[in-house]
Design a protein around this motif. Structure first.
Motif, PDB file in Angstrom:
ATOM      1  N   ASN A 139       0.835  -1.196   0.000  1.00 31.73           N
ATOM      2  CA  ASN A 139       0.000   0.000   0.000  1.00 31.73           C
ATOM      3  C   ASN A 139       0.874   1.252   0.000  1.00 31.73           C
ATOM      4  N   ALA A 140       0.525   2.211  -0.836  1.00 26.88           N
ATOM      5  CA  ALA A 140       1.353   3.419  -0.978  1.00 26.88           C
ATOM      6  C   ALA A 140       1.410   4.237   0.300  1.00 26.88           C
ATOM      7  N   ASP A 141       0.359   4.189   1.110  1.00 30.78           N
ATOM      8  CA  ASP A 141       0.308   4.992   2.338  1.00 30.78           C
ATOM      9  C   ASP A 141       0.783   4.233   3.568  1.00 30.78           C
ATOM     10  N   ALA A 142       1.242   3.017   3.389  1.00 24.77           N
ATOM     11  CA  ALA A 142       1.609   2.181   4.535  1.00 24.77           C
ATOM     12  C   ALA A 142       2.878   2.675   5.212  1.00 24.77           C
ATOM     13  N   ALA A 150       6.908  -4.572  11.312  1.00 27.76           N
ATOM     14  CA  ALA A 150       5.757  -5.406  11.627  1.00 27.76           C
ATOM     15  C   ALA A 150       5.896  -6.056  13.000  1.00 27.76           C
ATOM     16  N   LEU A 151       7.109  -6.515  13.330  1.00 27.84           N
ATOM     17  CA  LEU A 151       7.349  -7.158  14.612  1.00 27.84           C
ATOM     18  C   LEU A 151       7.176  -6.163  15.761  1.00 27.84           C
ATOM     19  N   TRP A 152       7.696  -4.952  15.564  1.00 28.32           N
ATOM     20  CA  TRP A 152       7.545  -3.904  16.579  1.00 28.32           C
ATOM     21  C   TRP A 152       6.068  -3.580  16.786  1.00 28.32           C
ATOM     22  N   TRP A 153       5.332  -3.438  15.685  1.00 31.52           N
ATOM     23  CA  TRP A 153       3.898  -3.152  15.788  1.00 31.52           C
ATOM     24  C   TRP A 153       3.166  -4.266  16.531  1.00 31.52           C
ATOM     25  N   ALA A 154       3.467  -5.526  16.226  1.00 30.78           N
ATOM     26  CA  ALA A 154       2.786  -6.652  16.862  1.00 30.78           C
ATOM     27  C   ALA A 154       3.068  -6.689  18.363  1.00 30.78           C
ATOM     28  N   CYS A 155       4.320  -6.413  18.748  1.00 26.31           N
ATOM     29  CA  CYS A 155       4.685  -6.437  20.170  1.00 26.31           C
ATOM     30  C   CYS A 155       3.948  -5.344  20.945  1.00 26.31           C
ATOM     31  N   THR A 156       3.897  -4.153  20.395  1.00 26.66           N
ATOM     32  CA  THR A 156       3.225  -3.059  21.092  1.00 26.66           C
ATOM     33  C   THR A 156       1.706  -3.240  21.109  1.00 26.66           C
ATOM     34  N   THR A 157       1.170  -3.915  20.107  1.00 24.41           N
ATOM     35  CA  THR A 157      -0.278  -4.101  20.037  1.00 24.41           C
ATOM     36  C   THR A 157      -0.761  -5.194  20.968  1.00 24.41           C
ATOM     37  N   ILE A 158      -0.063  -6.337  20.995  1.00 29.28           N
ATOM     38  CA  ILE A 158      -0.522  -7.449  21.833  1.00 29.28           C
ATOM     39  C   ILE A 158      -0.396  -7.115  23.316  1.00 29.28           C
ATOM     40  N   THR A 159       0.530  -6.225  23.662  1.00 28.39           N
ATOM     41  CA  THR A 159       0.673  -5.797  25.053  1.00 28.39           C
ATOM     42  C   THR A 159      -0.226  -4.618  25.375  1.00 28.39           C
ATOM     43  N   THR A 160      -1.032  -4.197  24.401  1.00 30.36           N
ATOM     44  CA  THR A 160      -1.978  -3.067  24.517  1.00 30.36           C
ATOM     45  C   THR A 160      -1.274  -1.756  24.845  1.00 30.36           C
ATOM     46  N   VAL A 161       0.024  -1.657  24.526  1.00 30.37           N
ATOM     47  CA  VAL A 161       0.755  -0.400  24.724  1.00 30.37           C
ATOM     48  C   VAL A 161       0.386   0.580  23.611  1.00 30.37           C
ATOM     49  N   GLY A 162       0.564   0.159  22.369  1.00 27.05           N
ATOM     50  CA  GLY A 162       0.145   0.944  21.221  1.00 27.05           C
ATOM     51  C   GLY A 162       0.745   2.337  21.150  1.00 27.05           C
ATOM     52  N   TYR A 163       2.045   2.434  20.824  1.00 27.42           N
ATOM     53  CA  TYR A 163       2.700   3.738  20.739  1.00 27.42           C
ATOM     54  C   TYR A 163       2.124   4.597  19.611  1.00 27.42           C
ATOM     55  N   GLY A 164       1.640   3.970  18.559  1.00 22.53           N
ATOM     56  CA  GLY A 164       1.048   4.718  17.457  1.00 22.53           C
ATOM     57  C   GLY A 164       2.025   5.141  16.385  1.00 22.53           C
ATOM     58  N   ASP A 165       3.320   4.777  16.536  1.00 26.59           N
ATOM     59  CA  ASP A 165       4.288   5.138  15.504  1.00 26.59           C
ATOM     60  C   ASP A 165       4.132   4.260  14.270  1.00 26.59           C
ATOM     61  N   LYS A 166       3.634   3.022  14.466  1.00 19.91           N
ATOM     62  CA  LYS A 166       3.344   2.113  13.365  1.00 19.91           C
ATOM     63  C   LYS A 166       1.887   1.678  13.488  1.00 19.91           C
TER      64      LYS A 166
END
Length: 235
Positions: A139-142, A150-166
Motif C-alpha cells: 500500500n502506498a500509504d503504509a 511489523a514485529l515492533w507493531w505486533a509487540c506493542t499491540t498485543i501488550t496493549t501499549v500501542g505507541y502509534g508510531d506504526k
C-alpha cells in the motif's frame, strides 16, 4: 470411532500440518523475491492443509454425540474455515493452524493455560507480524514496510501499549489489528485467572493444613485430659 478417539488420533498429524502451514505462509512473506513456481507450490500445499482442517471439522462434528451442540460450541472454527475465502479475512487461515497446535494440549486447565500462554504469545506475535506485513507493504500509504516494523507493531499491540508510531492503513491490516488486540486482552485474562487460581489453591492448602493441625492438637489435648483423670483417680 468416537470423537475422543478421532481427536487423539489426529492431534499430532494436525499439529505437524499446522507447522507446515505456517511455514508455507511465512516463507513468501519473508522472502518476497521467491520464485513464482515455489510460491504456487506453497500455495497449493496451504490449500491442501486447509482442506484437511475442514475434513477434521466435519468428521469431528459427525462423530459428536450431539452434533447441534458441537456446531454451537465450535462456531469460531467454522468461521475460520468459511470466511477466509474473502480477501480481507484471509489471515483467518493462519488462526486454524494456531487452533490445531493448541488442541494438542491435554493437561488440566491451569497447566494447559500456562503452556498456552508461554507458547501462544511469541506464536501470535510472529503470525500477526507476518500477516500485517503481507497486508500493508504494497500500500502506498503504509508505514509498515519491513518485518522489523511489523514485529515492533505486533509487540506493542498485543501488550496493549500501542505507541502509534506504526499502524495499519488497509482494511485487512485493521482487521488483523483488532484480532491481535482481542487476543492480547484474552491472554492477559488467562494469565490473571491462572495466577488467581494458584493463589486460591495455595491459600486453601494453608487453611487445610491449619485445620488439620487444630484437629491434631484437639486430639492431643483430649488424650492429656484423659491421662490427667487417670492419674487423679490413682492418687
Amino acid at each position: 470411532m468416537t470423537l475422543q478417539k478421532w481427536e487423539r488420533s489426529t492431534n499430532w498429524p494436525l499439529t505437524v500440518m499446522a507447522v507446515v502451514f505456517l511455514g508455507c505462509y511465512a516463507w513468501p512473506i519473508l522472502q518476497p523475491t521467491l520464485n513464482g513456481s515455489v510460491v504456487h507450490t506453497l500455495s497449493a500445499v496451504s490449500i491442501a492443509i486447509w482442506v484437511a482442517f475442514a475434513v477434521d471439522y466435519l468428521a469431528s462434528g459427525y462423530l459428536a454425540d450431539n452434533r447441534v451442540e458441537y456446531a454451537k460450541r465450535h462456531i469460531p472454527e467454522l468461521a475460520m474455515l468459511i470466511l477466509p475465502v474473502l480477501r480481507p479475512l484471509r489471515a483467518l487461515r493462519v488462526m486454524l493452524a494456531l487452533r490445531a497446535v493448541n488442541r494438542s494440549a491435554t493437561m488440566k486447565f491451569r497447566g494447559q493455560a500456562t503452556i498456552y500462554v508461554a507458547g501462544a504469545v511469541p506464536l501470535l506475535v510472529f503470525v500477526a507480524s507476518l500477516s500485517i506485513l503481507n497486508a500493508e507493504r504494497t500500500n502506498a500509504d503504509a508505514n509498515i514496510r519491513s518485518y522489523g516494523d511489523a514485529l515492533w507493531w505486533a509487540c506493542t499491540t498485543i501488550t496493549t501499549v500501542g505507541y502509534g508510531d506504526k499502524y495499519p492503513v488497509t482494511t485487512e491490516g485493521r482487521f488483523i489489528a483488532v484480532t491481535l488486540m482481542v487476543a492480547g486482552i484474552a491472554l492477559l485474562g488467562v494469565v490473571t485467572a491462572a495466577l488467581a487460581s494458584w493463589f486460591v489453591e495455595r491459600i486453601g492448602r494453608v487453611e487445610a493444613a491449619e485445620a488439620q493441625t487444630q484437629r491434631d492438637l484437639d486430639v492431643v489435648l483430649a488424650e492429656l485430659r484423659a491421662l490427667r483423670e487417670e492419674v487423679n483417680e490413682t492418687t
